[in-house]
Design a protein around this motif. Structure first.
Motif, PDB file in Angstrom:
ATOM      1  N   TRP A 195      14.598  28.331   8.459  1.00  0.00           N
ATOM      2  CA  TRP A 195      15.322  28.486   9.819  1.00  0.00           C
ATOM      3  C   TRP A 195      14.606  28.627  10.850  1.00  0.00           C
ATOM      4  O   TRP A 195      14.871  27.837  11.830  1.00  0.00           O
ATOM      5  N   ALA A 196      13.478  29.651  10.797  1.00  0.00           N
ATOM      6  CA  ALA A 196      12.551  29.972  12.006  1.00  0.00           C
ATOM      7  C   ALA A 196      11.750  28.657  12.441  1.00  0.00           C
ATOM      8  O   ALA A 196      12.048  28.320  13.393  1.00  0.00           O
TER       9      ALA A 196
ATOM     10  N   VAL B 152      21.467  30.969  17.596  1.00  0.00           N
ATOM     11  CA  VAL B 152      20.358  30.779  16.452  1.00  0.00           C
ATOM     12  C   VAL B 152      20.301  31.813  15.793  1.00  0.00           C
ATOM     13  O   VAL B 152      20.116  32.125  14.557  1.00  0.00           O
ATOM     14  N   ALA B 153      20.204  33.012  16.647  1.00  0.00           N
ATOM     15  CA  ALA B 153      19.946  34.291  16.177  1.00  0.00           C
ATOM     16  C   ALA B 153      20.923  34.702  15.226  1.00  0.00           C
ATOM     17  O   ALA B 153      20.869  35.422  14.116  1.00  0.00           O
TER      18      ALA B 153
ATOM     19  N   VAL C  31      14.877  32.344   5.385  1.00  0.00           N
ATOM     20  CA  VAL C  31      14.512  32.774   6.957  1.00  0.00           C
ATOM     21  C   VAL C  31      13.419  32.114   7.408  1.00  0.00           C
ATOM     22  O   VAL C  31      13.423  31.600   8.571  1.00  0.00           O
TER      23      VAL C  31
ATOM     24  N   LEU D  32      20.907  32.629  21.287  1.00  0.00           N
ATOM     25  CA  LEU D  32      21.757  33.699  20.742  1.00  0.00           C
ATOM     26  C   LEU D  32      22.532  33.193  19.656  1.00  0.00           C
ATOM     27  O   LEU D  32      22.538  33.800  18.362  1.00  0.00           O
TER      28      LEU D  32
ATOM     29  N   GLU E  48      21.065  35.461   6.266  1.00  0.00           N
ATOM     30  CA  GLU E  48      20.432  36.386   5.631  1.00  0.00           C
ATOM     31  C   GLU E  48      21.337  37.257   4.998  1.00  0.00           C
ATOM     32  O   GLU E  48      21.148  37.579   3.751  1.00  0.00           O
TER      33      GLU E  48
ATOM     34  N   ALA F 225      20.976  33.129  12.000  1.00  0.00           N
ATOM     35  CA  ALA F 225      19.778  33.517  11.037  1.00  0.00           C
ATOM     36  C   ALA F 225      20.537  34.707  10.400  1.00  0.00           C
ATOM     37  O   ALA F 225      20.469  34.898   9.327  1.00  0.00           O
ATOM     38  N   LEU F 226      21.250  35.614  11.044  1.00  0.00           N
ATOM     39  CA  LEU F 226      21.549  36.878  10.377  1.00  0.00           C
ATOM     40  C   LEU F 226      22.648  36.675   9.443  1.00  0.00           C
ATOM     41  O   LEU F 226      22.817  37.252   8.420  1.00  0.00           O
TER      42      LEU F 226
END
Lengths: 242, 234
Positions: free
Chosen positions: B168-169, B205-206, B165, B203, B213, B209-210
């Motif tokens: 990625w951020a 990228v988010a 996480v 959007l 995860e 990320a999910l």
């Protein structure tokens, strides 16, 4: 009065006489006291914006985390939802979360405050739930036996006893919020992050290093403030060791 | 909301995905960066942290590295690496512009969760299990390999998940200092007043990320030697 104006003007004169300062088109040193003196207004403005955004975000996180943690505690089914939702927010990179808020809050400080508030929220909800769990059951029973109602029990027994664990979470949230505020430069409200971004664009090393160092110092300062606040709020934890 | 419909238009246009420097190319670039950084960070952090946990030494360092890592703004470190004469902004193979500076920053920020979790994981193996292993005549290495490591695995993997996480951020933030990856599209969008592009890429990228995860969570559950049902039942 006279002496004051002289002192204020003094550092500029020798630098002009001796040649270029440690920052200029040709000289580009990593650390430059002259830069700090010359641009103190700009640095102060960035630092105070940084602090204001950080504090507002932490406050927002606290204000939202409190009812959410009470909700999760009251209805065990909602706990998974609250924790899952906060994990999801935590997973989203900061540079993606801020743009996602822009359609609603525009290119304003509010975007940064809400975004960082959501991150702080994820840490604080967990800390509050852990904090409530750390309250000794016999303390709660004793208060109930004394006839305390639910609100009085929460405000005068459970909340104070949860403070140490909540404060540990607040320390984590405070330090990471200070660091994350720099990303606000994407929407032109990043406090010291604005200086860092400008420093990168113009290859201005003194500006970059000064802003980075101030950022770390601000995080350490806020950490100390939270620790002191905890000591003030929980005097009984000290009498035990003394 | 006008911006929302513009964003939808951006995301539903094939060109914004397939054009050079478009979403697909940048997404692959960022995934490549993330995987490389995660592998390097694991190779650097895990052996040392696990073995220190086995020996029970260096706990102070292992715990505090996380606190220090949190206080340093990722943006500031990336900015310093890019502005310094080395590794600078030069292109680094498939990792793109400022790829090496980004990789170094990503690895550094992945180390704290890996070290702290791996160390704690081995330390938290119950003392009686440890003693039983010694009593059976296992050597230190055998105890580490056959007892401590399998029991520590879930917590080690949750550290890897945290690191993923974090990487990625940070990889997204790299774009703020001329780095590669998806953040490039977000930052360009904001710099050139193409807000729909910025929001649309954010959007993606988010969501990515999910997905990462959730995948990591599934891998972690699959690797757990003591399944959750058995643990709560016992």
């Amino acid at each position: 009065m006279h002496a004051v104006t002289l002192l204020g003007a003094a550092p500029v004169l020798p630098a002009a006489a001796d040649g270029p300062a440690c920052y200029s088109a040709t000289v580009n040193e990593w650390w430059c006291a002259q830069y700090v003196v010359d641009r103190r207004d700009e640095i102060w403005e960035a630092t105070s914006q940084h602090l204001a955004i950080t504090l507002a975000a932490l406050l927002l996180g606290l204000v939202l985390a409190f009812p959410l943690s009470l909700l999760a505690r009251r209805f065990p089914r909602s706990e998974a939802l609250v924790l899952g939702g906060s994990t999801a927010v935590y997973t989203i990179p900061s540079l993606a979360l801020l743009p996602l808020l822009v359609p609603f809050t525009g290119l304003s400080a509010a975007t940064v405050v809400v975004g960082l508030g959501l991150y702080a929220l994820t840490v604080l909800v967990r800390a509050m739930l852990d904090g409530f769990r750390s309250v000794p059951a016999d303390a709660v029973e004793a208060a109930r036996g004394l006839g305390y109602g639910p609100t009085r029990l929460l405000m005068t027994v459970e909340l104070p006893l949860a403070v140490p664990v909540v404060m540990a979470g607040l320390r984590v949230a405070a330090v990471s919020t200070v660091a994350l505020t720099t990303i606000g430069t994407l929407v032109a409200h990043g406090g010291l992050g604005n200086l860092i971004a400008h420093g990168v664009q113009r290859d201005f090393r003194a500006e970059l290093v000064t802003a980075a160092v101030l950022c770390v110092l601000l995080a350490l300062l806020l950490d100390v403030v939270v620790v002191l606040a905890q000591r003030l709020l929980t005097p009984w934890t000290r009498t035990r060791t003394a | 909301m006008d911006l929302l419909s513009l964003t939808w238009d951006y995301l539903t246009t094939a060109d914004s995905w397939t054009a050079p420097g478009g979403i697909l190319e940048r997404l692959v670039e960022q995934l490549l960066l993330t995987v490389t950084a995660l592998v390097v960070a694991c190779a650097l952090a895990l052996p040392a942290a696990l073995w220190l946990g086995h020996l029970g030494r260096g706990g102070f360092l292992a715990i505090n590295v996380s606190n220090v890592g949190r206080a340093v703004p990722t943006f500031a470190l990336l900015a310093l690496l890019v502005t310094a004469p080395w590794p600078g902004v030069s292109s680094f193979g498939p990792y793109g512009r400022a790829g090496l500076a980004t990789l170094i920053a990503l690895v550094l920020f992945a180390l704290p969760p890996l070290i702290t979790n791996a160390y704690t994981a081995v330390r938290e193996v119950p003392a009686d299990v440890r003693e039983a292993a010694d009593g059976m005549g296992m050597s230190g290495w055998q105890r580490f390999r056959r007892v401590e490591l399998p029991l520590a695995l879930p917590l080690v993997l949750s550290g890897v998940r945290l690191a993923l996480v974090q990487i990625w951020a940070t990889a997204t933030i790299a774009a703020l200092v001329a780095g590669p990856g998806m953040g490039r599209i977000v930052v360009d969008g904001f710099a050139r007043d193409l807000y729909s592009q910025g929001v649309g890429a954010a959007l993606v990228v988010a969501l990515a990320a999910l997905v990462l995860e959730v995948t990591a969570a599934l891998v972690q559950r699959w690797a757990d030697p003591v399944p959750r049902e058995a643990r709560t039942g016992g």
